[in-house]
Write a protein that holds these residues in place. Structure first.
Motif, PDB file in Angstrom:
ATOM      1  N   ALA A 124       0.827  -1.204   0.000  1.00 49.30           N
ATOM      2  CA  ALA A 124       0.000   0.000   0.000  1.00 49.30           C
ATOM      3  C   ALA A 124       0.862   1.255   0.000  1.00 49.30           C
ATOM      4  O   ALA A 124       2.056   1.221   0.314  1.00 49.30           O
ATOM      5  CB  ALA A 124      -0.922   0.013   1.224  1.00 49.30           C
ATOM      6  N   TRP A 125       0.221   2.339  -0.373  1.00 48.77           N
ATOM      7  CA  TRP A 125       0.824   3.672  -0.265  1.00 48.77           C
ATOM      8  C   TRP A 125      -0.041   4.494   0.700  1.00 48.77           C
ATOM      9  O   TRP A 125      -1.272   4.522   0.588  1.00 48.77           O
ATOM     10  CB  TRP A 125       0.879   4.359  -1.615  1.00 48.77           C
ATOM     11  N   PHE A 126       0.635   5.160   1.607  1.00 43.84           N
ATOM     12  CA  PHE A 126       0.016   6.116   2.508  1.00 43.84           C
ATOM     13  C   PHE A 126       0.672   7.474   2.247  1.00 43.84           C
ATOM     14  O   PHE A 126       1.727   7.555   1.612  1.00 43.84           O
ATOM     15  CB  PHE A 126       0.265   5.724   3.971  1.00 43.84           C
ATOM     16  N   ARG A 127       0.051   8.514   2.751  1.00 44.26           N
ATOM     17  CA  ARG A 127       0.670   9.827   2.658  1.00 44.26           C
ATOM     18  C   ARG A 127       0.319  10.642   3.891  1.00 44.26           C
ATOM     19  O   ARG A 127      -0.714  10.413   4.532  1.00 44.26           O
ATOM     20  CB  ARG A 127       0.242  10.566   1.388  1.00 44.26           C
ATOM     21  N   GLN A 128       1.203  11.583   4.174  1.00 44.99           N
ATOM     22  CA  GLN A 128       0.976  12.501   5.285  1.00 44.99           C
ATOM     23  C   GLN A 128       1.311  13.902   4.837  1.00 44.99           C
ATOM     24  O   GLN A 128       2.487  14.219   4.588  1.00 44.99           O
ATOM     25  CB  GLN A 128       1.808  12.099   6.511  1.00 44.99           C
ATOM     26  N   GLY A 129       0.277  14.715   4.698  1.00 43.94           N
ATOM     27  CA  GLY A 129       0.467  16.093   4.304  1.00 43.94           C
ATOM     28  C   GLY A 129       0.805  16.971   5.492  1.00 43.94           C
ATOM     29  O   GLY A 129       0.672  16.544   6.645  1.00 43.94           O
ATOM     30  N   PRO A 130       1.221  18.209   5.241  1.00 43.72           N
ATOM     31  CA  PRO A 130       1.574  19.129   6.321  1.00 43.72           C
ATOM     32  C   PRO A 130       0.413  19.326   7.291  1.00 43.72           C
ATOM     33  O   PRO A 130      -0.685  19.701   6.876  1.00 43.72           O
ATOM     34  CB  PRO A 130       1.904  20.428   5.585  1.00 43.72           C
ATOM     35  N   GLU A 145      -3.144  19.744  -3.279  1.00 46.25           N
ATOM     36  CA  GLU A 145      -3.460  18.985  -2.068  1.00 46.25           C
ATOM     37  C   GLU A 145      -2.856  17.585  -2.039  1.00 46.25           C
ATOM     38  O   GLU A 145      -2.979  16.876  -1.045  1.00 46.25           O
ATOM     39  CB  GLU A 145      -4.975  18.901  -1.860  1.00 46.25           C
ATOM     40  N   ASP A 146      -2.196  17.185  -3.120  1.00 50.92           N
ATOM     41  CA  ASP A 146      -1.481  15.903  -3.120  1.00 50.92           C
ATOM     42  C   ASP A 146      -0.092  16.034  -2.493  1.00 50.92           C
ATOM     43  O   ASP A 146       0.598  15.019  -2.309  1.00 50.92           O
ATOM     44  CB  ASP A 146      -1.339  15.371  -4.542  1.00 50.92           C
ATOM     45  N   THR A 147       0.304  17.258  -2.179  1.00 50.01           N
ATOM     46  CA  THR A 147       1.600  17.475  -1.544  1.00 50.01           C
ATOM     47  C   THR A 147       1.653  16.742  -0.205  1.00 50.01           C
ATOM     48  O   THR A 147       0.788  16.936   0.653  1.00 50.01           O
ATOM     49  CB  THR A 147       1.847  18.972  -1.328  1.00 50.01           C
ATOM     50  N   ALA A 148       2.646  15.899  -0.037  1.00 48.65           N
ATOM     51  CA  ALA A 148       2.753  15.081   1.169  1.00 48.65           C
ATOM     52  C   ALA A 148       4.027  14.252   1.105  1.00 48.65           C
ATOM     53  O   ALA A 148       4.671  14.162   0.055  1.00 48.65           O
ATOM     54  CB  ALA A 148       1.554  14.140   1.284  1.00 48.65           C
ATOM     55  N   VAL A 149       4.353  13.653   2.234  1.00 47.52           N
ATOM     56  CA  VAL A 149       5.349  12.590   2.242  1.00 47.52           C
ATOM     57  C   VAL A 149       4.597  11.289   1.999  1.00 47.52           C
ATOM     58  O   VAL A 149       3.615  10.992   2.689  1.00 47.52           O
ATOM     59  CB  VAL A 149       6.117  12.516   3.570  1.00 47.52           C
ATOM     60  N   TYR A 150       5.050  10.547   1.016  1.00 45.79           N
ATOM     61  CA  TYR A 150       4.395   9.298   0.645  1.00 45.79           C
ATOM     62  C   TYR A 150       5.204   8.114   1.194  1.00 45.79           C
ATOM     63  O   TYR A 150       6.425   8.050   0.998  1.00 45.79           O
ATOM     64  CB  TYR A 150       4.263   9.200  -0.869  1.00 45.79           C
ATOM     65  N   TYR A 151       4.496   7.230   1.862  1.00 51.75           N
ATOM     66  CA  TYR A 151       5.118   6.068   2.479  1.00 51.75           C
ATOM     67  C   TYR A 151       4.556   4.783   1.878  1.00 51.75           C
ATOM     68  O   TYR A 151       3.350   4.675   1.666  1.00 51.75           O
ATOM     69  CB  TYR A 151       4.822   6.034   3.976  1.00 51.75           C
ATOM     70  N   CYS A 152       5.422   3.820   1.637  1.00 51.83           N
ATOM     71  CA  CYS A 152       4.898   2.527   1.242  1.00 51.83           C
ATOM     72  C   CYS A 152       4.854   1.615   2.465  1.00 51.83           C
ATOM     73  O   CYS A 152       5.581   1.811   3.449  1.00 51.83           O
ATOM     74  CB  CYS A 152       5.683   1.893   0.107  1.00 51.83           C
TER      75      CYS A 152
END
Length: 121
Positions: free
Chosen positions: A35-41, A88-95
């Protein structure tokens, strides 16, 4: 030990595209969901997309029709193709991957270190 290493992040203009990759390595017997997760500011980490070992996928409503998750089981790698990117897609993306290190254990969740995606004009 299992490692997940992401790549492919960067700076892109609105409407642009990026492709993220995440390769799993180490003591791997089997991988189930990736999966991919993300965390925006200032935001909590959220699920973006998930793919099962058989290729079934599910997406967050905010990315449906724009992002595509895929995987190459021969390379223990998951991808995220991101099109029509928005601010709004700006984020750190984590797998994230569920990994079985031997046939006698159970699947454990592992995380990558994250890759920054910035959408800006």
């Amino acid at each position: 030990q299992v490692q997940l290493v992401e790549s492919g992040g960067g700076l892109v203009q609105p409407g642009g595209s990026l492709r993220l990759s995440c390769a799993a390595s180490g003591s791997i017997f089997s991988i189930n969901d990736m999966a991919w997760f993300r965390q925006g500011p200032g935001k909590q980490r959220e699920l973006v997309a998930v793919i099962t070992s058989l290729g079934s996928t599910n997406y967050a409503d905010s990315v449906k029709g724009r992002f595509t998750i895929s995987r190459d089981n021969t390379k223990n790698t998951v991808y995220l193709q991101m099109n029509s990117l928005k601010f709004e897609d700006t984020a750190v993306y984590y797998c994230n991957a569920g990994v079985l290190v031997n046939r006698y254990g159970s699947y454990l969740k592992y995380w990558g270190q994250g890759t920054q995606v910035t959408v800006s004009s």
